[in-house]
Write an enzyme that holds these catalytic residues in place. Sequence first.
Site, PDB file in Angstrom:
ATOM      1  N   ASN A   9     -72.591 -50.835  10.038  1.00 38.65           N
ATOM      2  CA  ASN A   9     -71.679 -50.088  10.901  1.00 38.65           C
ATOM      3  C   ASN A   9     -71.258 -48.804  10.179  1.00 38.65           C
ATOM      4  O   ASN A   9     -70.698 -48.861   9.076  1.00 38.65           O
ATOM      5  CB  ASN A   9     -70.469 -50.983  11.216  1.00 38.65           C
ATOM      6  N   ASP A  11     -69.219 -46.362  11.379  1.00 39.99           N
ATOM      7  CA  ASP A  11     -68.016 -45.728  11.955  1.00 39.99           C
ATOM      8  C   ASP A  11     -67.199 -44.968  10.925  1.00 39.99           C
ATOM      9  O   ASP A  11     -66.667 -43.884  11.201  1.00 39.99           O
ATOM     10  CB  ASP A  11     -67.068 -46.783  12.549  1.00 39.99           C
ATOM     11  N   HIS A  12     -67.062 -45.568   9.730  1.00 39.07           N
ATOM     12  CA  HIS A  12     -66.089 -44.995   8.795  1.00 39.07           C
ATOM     13  C   HIS A  12     -66.637 -43.833   7.985  1.00 39.07           C
ATOM     14  O   HIS A  12     -65.881 -43.163   7.276  1.00 39.07           O
ATOM     15  CB  HIS A  12     -65.459 -46.102   7.954  1.00 39.07           C
ATOM     16  N   HIS A  45     -69.348 -47.788  16.928  1.00 38.19           N
ATOM     17  CA  HIS A  45     -68.359 -48.079  17.976  1.00 38.19           C
ATOM     18  C   HIS A  45     -67.837 -46.759  18.528  1.00 38.19           C
ATOM     19  O   HIS A  45     -67.153 -46.015  17.827  1.00 38.19           O
ATOM     20  CB  HIS A  45     -67.222 -48.906  17.345  1.00 38.19           C
ATOM     21  N   ARG A  47     -65.237 -45.380  20.411  1.00 37.70           N
ATOM     22  CA  ARG A  47     -63.932 -45.800  20.939  1.00 37.70           C
ATOM     23  C   ARG A  47     -63.475 -44.847  22.031  1.00 37.70           C
ATOM     24  O   ARG A  47     -63.860 -43.668  22.033  1.00 37.70           O
ATOM     25  CB  ARG A  47     -62.886 -45.841  19.820  1.00 37.70           C
ATOM     26  N   ARG A  51     -61.813 -41.819  17.840  1.00 30.15           N
ATOM     27  CA  ARG A  51     -61.174 -41.571  16.534  1.00 30.15           C
ATOM     28  C   ARG A  51     -62.194 -41.468  15.406  1.00 30.15           C
ATOM     29  O   ARG A  51     -61.910 -40.899  14.379  1.00 30.15           O
ATOM     30  CB  ARG A  51     -60.133 -42.645  16.225  1.00 30.15           C
ATOM     31  N   GLU A  72     -71.262 -50.404  20.126  1.00 25.41           N
ATOM     32  CA  GLU A  72     -70.055 -51.188  20.442  1.00 25.41           C
ATOM     33  C   GLU A  72     -69.178 -50.364  21.362  1.00 25.41           C
ATOM     34  O   GLU A  72     -68.971 -49.168  21.119  1.00 25.41           O
ATOM     35  CB  GLU A  72     -69.257 -51.467  19.168  1.00 25.41           C
ATOM     36  N   THR A 102     -57.967 -51.604  13.996  1.00 30.82           N
ATOM     37  CA  THR A 102     -59.364 -51.972  14.144  1.00 30.82           C
ATOM     38  C   THR A 102     -59.435 -53.010  15.250  1.00 30.82           C
ATOM     39  O   THR A 102     -58.415 -53.343  15.845  1.00 30.82           O
ATOM     40  CB  THR A 102     -59.924 -52.504  12.804  1.00 30.82           C
ATOM     41  N   THR A 103     -60.644 -53.502  15.548  1.00 29.94           N
ATOM     42  CA  THR A 103     -60.791 -54.474  16.634  1.00 29.94           C
ATOM     43  C   THR A 103     -60.138 -55.784  16.190  1.00 29.94           C
ATOM     44  O   THR A 103     -60.673 -56.498  15.354  1.00 29.94           O
ATOM     45  CB  THR A 103     -62.285 -54.677  16.950  1.00 29.94           C
ATOM     46  N   GLU A 153     -71.216 -62.340  19.339  1.00 27.42           N
ATOM     47  CA  GLU A 153     -70.893 -62.018  17.951  1.00 27.42           C
ATOM     48  C   GLU A 153     -69.558 -62.672  17.642  1.00 27.42           C
ATOM     49  O   GLU A 153     -68.553 -62.399  18.308  1.00 27.42           O
ATOM     50  CB  GLU A 153     -70.826 -60.502  17.744  1.00 27.42           C
ATOM     51  N   HIS A 196     -67.075 -58.585  11.047  1.00 28.53           N
ATOM     52  CA  HIS A 196     -65.727 -58.034  10.923  1.00 28.53           C
ATOM     53  C   HIS A 196     -65.095 -58.487   9.616  1.00 28.53           C
ATOM     54  O   HIS A 196     -64.910 -59.670   9.376  1.00 28.53           O
ATOM     55  CB  HIS A 196     -64.790 -58.381  12.085  1.00 28.53           C
ATOM     56  N   GLY A 197     -64.822 -57.484   8.783  1.00 24.46           N
ATOM     57  CA  GLY A 197     -64.098 -57.725   7.539  1.00 24.46           C
ATOM     58  C   GLY A 197     -64.933 -58.296   6.409  1.00 24.46           C
ATOM     59  O   GLY A 197     -64.394 -58.572   5.336  1.00 24.46           O
ATOM     60  N   GLY A 218     -69.400 -53.022   8.065  1.00 30.03           N
ATOM     61  CA  GLY A 218     -69.182 -51.585   7.939  1.00 30.03           C
ATOM     62  C   GLY A 218     -68.165 -51.176   6.903  1.00 30.03           C
ATOM     63  O   GLY A 218     -68.512 -50.615   5.861  1.00 30.03           O
ATOM     64  N   HIS A 219     -66.898 -51.464   7.149  1.00 34.08           N
ATOM     65  CA  HIS A 219     -65.809 -50.878   6.369  1.00 34.08           C
ATOM     66  C   HIS A 219     -65.978 -51.116   4.873  1.00 34.08           C
ATOM     67  O   HIS A 219     -65.859 -50.186   4.063  1.00 34.08           O
ATOM     68  CB  HIS A 219     -64.478 -51.454   6.882  1.00 34.08           C
TER      69      HIS A 219
HETATM   70  N1  PXP Z   1     -68.617 -56.259  14.577  1.00 37.18           N
HETATM   71  C1  PXP Z   1     -67.791 -55.740  15.520  1.00 37.18           C
HETATM   72  C2  PXP Z   1     -67.951 -56.190  16.924  1.00 37.18           C
HETATM   73  C3  PXP Z   1     -66.824 -54.766  15.172  1.00 37.18           C
HETATM   74  O1  PXP Z   1     -66.005 -54.272  16.109  1.00 37.18           O
HETATM   75  C4  PXP Z   1     -66.765 -54.323  13.837  1.00 37.18           C
HETATM   76  C5  PXP Z   1     -65.788 -53.263  13.469  1.00 37.18           C
HETATM   77  O2  PXP Z   1     -66.053 -52.096  14.151  1.00 37.18           O
HETATM   78  C6  PXP Z   1     -67.655 -54.880  12.912  1.00 37.18           C
HETATM   79  C7  PXP Z   1     -68.550 -55.860  13.300  1.00 37.18           C
HETATM   80  C8  PXP Z   1     -67.664 -54.447  11.482  1.00 37.18           C
HETATM   81  O3  PXP Z   1     -66.458 -54.749  10.885  1.00 37.18           O
HETATM   82  P1  PXP Z   1     -66.129 -54.156   9.443  1.00 37.18           P
HETATM   83  O4  PXP Z   1     -66.121 -52.675   9.576  1.00 37.18           O
HETATM   84  O5  PXP Z   1     -64.793 -54.748   9.137  1.00 37.18           O
HETATM   85  O6  PXP Z   1     -67.217 -54.647   8.522  1.00 37.18           O
END
Ligand code: PXP
Length: 246
Positions: A9, A11-12, A45, A47, A51, A72, A102-103, A153, A196-197, A218-219
């Site tokens: 991911n 995004d960041h 993602h 959004r 952002r 996403e 975040t989500t 997911e 996520h996370g 991602g993050h």
């Molecule tokens: N999966 C989904 C559906 C998400 O919304 C996100 C965060 O955008 C991630 C995975 C990745 O999460 P993280 O950035 O915390 O690794």
Amino acid sequence: MDHLRLGVNIDHVATVRNARGTDYPDPIRAAILAEEAGADGITAHLREDRRHISDADIDGLMAALTLPLNLEMAATEEMQAIALRHRPHAVCIVPEKREERTTEGGLEVAQDENRLAHFIAPLRDAGCRVSIFIAADPAQIEAAARIGAAVVELHTGAFCDLHAEGRIEARDAELDRLRKMATYAHDLGLEVHAGHGLAYDTVAPVAAFTELRELNIGHFLIGEALFLGLGPAIAEMRRRMDEARV
Ligand code: PXP
């Protein structure tokens, strides 16, 4: 065990870019590097408040990527139109609240089944693999199967938070729930992803779930890239995932 796909991911990368309104760092450059480092897909993602990822980023990713793009997005008409215009490999439907960092949770599918079934039908008809981001909850999994999603997911955020807080018993109970729900979803005919996370110290027990086909991360990777570089940070995640599946 089967190869577990890694969706990176990006995004960041856009978050850092947007903090100064510059045109760098470029998320598309990050996506190309991720591919070279062993990613199997790119997740972004878009959004509603833009952002981080922008519409132009999605245009650029669709043009530049050879890896599959997992877009996403929230279940809104605007996002549906964008997805239908681009027809990415996959569309992951996520809940979205403007004020959230975040989500925060999974999508409420069971209470919104009819609307979501109509929402995803054109995306499926356009050839996108539709994934639904949900908590590890049997009612949500059953609803995702009923509306015709190809993929669920599972949200690993609670597991990662409990790990960070050192709440070992609760963490292990959450991991157990995720594992059982991965099996349950798989047995209902759904492809199972998770994310996520996730970080280096939390990825292995999740990557070890037999039924899992993909992790989206991602993050942590973008943060770790500050120290290791993006390619090595991804390669190390890939190594830990592969090690967990032998
Ligand atoms: N999966 C989904 C559906 C998400 O919304 C996100 C965060 O955008 C991630 C995975 C990745 O999460 P993280 O950035 O915390 O690794």
